[in-house]
Scaffold this active site. Structure first.
Site, PDB file in Angstrom:
ATOM      1  N   ASP A 176       3.005  -0.032   0.613  1.00 43.78           N
ATOM      2  CA  ASP A 176       3.987   1.403   0.680  1.00 43.78           C
ATOM      3  C   ASP A 176       4.132   0.964   2.613  1.00 43.78           C
ATOM      4  O   ASP A 176       3.396   0.539   3.659  1.00 43.78           O
ATOM      5  CB  ASP A 176       3.960   1.903   0.496  1.00 43.78           C
ATOM      6  CG  ASP A 176       3.913   3.026  -0.932  1.00 43.78           C
ATOM      7  OD1 ASP A 176       4.126   2.082  -1.550  1.00 43.78           O
ATOM      8  OD2 ASP A 176       4.507   3.822  -1.490  1.00 43.78           O
TER       9      ASP A 176
ATOM     10  N   HIS B 149      -1.642   1.349   1.449  1.00 49.82           N
ATOM     11  CA  HIS B 149      -0.724   0.750   3.142  1.00 49.82           C
ATOM     12  C   HIS B 149      -0.938  -0.266   2.842  1.00 49.82           C
ATOM     13  O   HIS B 149      -2.104  -0.435   4.102  1.00 49.82           O
ATOM     14  CB  HIS B 149      -0.825   1.589   3.856  1.00 49.82           C
ATOM     15  CG  HIS B 149      -0.200   3.078   2.966  1.00 49.82           C
ATOM     16  ND1 HIS B 149      -1.232   4.309   2.226  1.00 49.82           N
ATOM     17  CD2 HIS B 149       1.125   4.007   3.004  1.00 49.82           C
ATOM     18  CE1 HIS B 149       0.040   5.442   1.447  1.00 49.82           C
ATOM     19  NE2 HIS B 149       0.942   5.119   1.990  1.00 49.82           N
TER      20      HIS B 149
HETATM   21 NI    NI Z   1       5.361   5.449   3.155  1.00 49.02          NI
END
Ligand code: NI
Length: 256
Positions: free
Chosen positions: A81, A223
């Site tokens: 993400d 991430h």
């Molecule tokens: Ni996020």
């Protein structure tokens, strides 16, 4: 028995009946109130979420439709993400390419527009690209219209770069409202494993947090924003490939 005694007994009986009725009634009220409360918090849960519970609840649906690969391999999905990131995402792409792994990237519209060549590369190398809102906005009870625009502008940014529409969204913090599914034709993808890669710069700790819990059809949340996440992701790939796992994109995991 004389009349007075009889009357007295009737009054007592009446009082008893009244008391009983009152008890039954107040129990019903209590039950009703409990239902209302449950209903209300359930309604809020849809919006507030941000948490694991909703993530798991939603994924049970996904989990049911998740199928084992045709040849019986154990499948799993890595998701990243918040990117693309100018320093880390390409390093990650290099590592995934070396290992023959496809992942899913939930990009923000703002970062996609800043680094379109990285998004293009994701597409060319067979990764799935999903929506993570334009400015990484959390859906609340008050910002529905803004949230809707965030989804649309991110879809447009992605289409501008890849020439393709995306149907997958990871709502920031897991906060989602089902009405966008039909309205915008978006499918929310949450996660089953969150190694909290953002709160540790120790790659081996992230790896241990993940490997110990992983099972077939899991969706791992990471991430591509930190060196430690990239290192951890590639180590997770190496260890799980050795255990026979195949890494696939979330659309393959949920629908193939
Ligand atoms: Ni996020």
């Amino acid at each position: 028995m004389n009349v007075r005694k009889w009357m007295k007994r009737m009054v007592i009986l009446d009082l008893l009946m009244l008391g009983l009725l009152f008890l039954i009634h107040s129990r019903e009220e209590a039950a009703h109130a409990a239902l209302e409360t449950a209903g209300r918090s359930a309604a809020y849960a849809d919006l507030e979420v941000g948490g694991q519970d909703a993530a798991y609840a939603d994924l049970e649906v996904g989990g049911q439709s998740a199928a084992t690969g045709g040849d019986g391999t154990k499948r799993i999905a890595l998701t990243f993400d918040d990117g693309p990131h100018p320093r880390y995402t390409e390093k990650l792409l290099d590592g995934l390419k070396e290992r023959g792994v496809h992942a899913t990237f939930f990009v923000t519209g703002a970062n996609a527009e800043k680094y379109p060549e990285i998004v293009k590369r994701m597409q060319e190398e067979g990764h799935l690209i999903g929506n993570h809102t334009y400015h990484h906005v959390q859906l609340t009870a008050a910002n529905g219209e803004q949230f809707r625009k965030e989804i649309i502008s991110t879809n447009e940014a992605i289409r501008e770069i890849t020439g393709e529409d995306t149907e997958y969204i990871r709502p920031p913090y897991g906060a989602w409202n089902k009405r966008y599914e039909e309205e915008l034709n978006m499918f929310p993808v949450l996660w089953t494993i969150d190694p909290r890669d953002w709160c540790s710069d120790d790659a081996s700790c992230i790896v241990r947090n993940t490997i110990g819990r992983v099972k077939e059809n899991d969706i791992i949340l990471m991430h591509d924003q930190y060196q430690s996440s990239i290192a951890a992701a590639l180590e997770i790939v190496d260890e799980l490939q050795e255990e026979g796992y195949e890494f696939v994109t979330v659309d393959e995991l949920l629908f193939d």
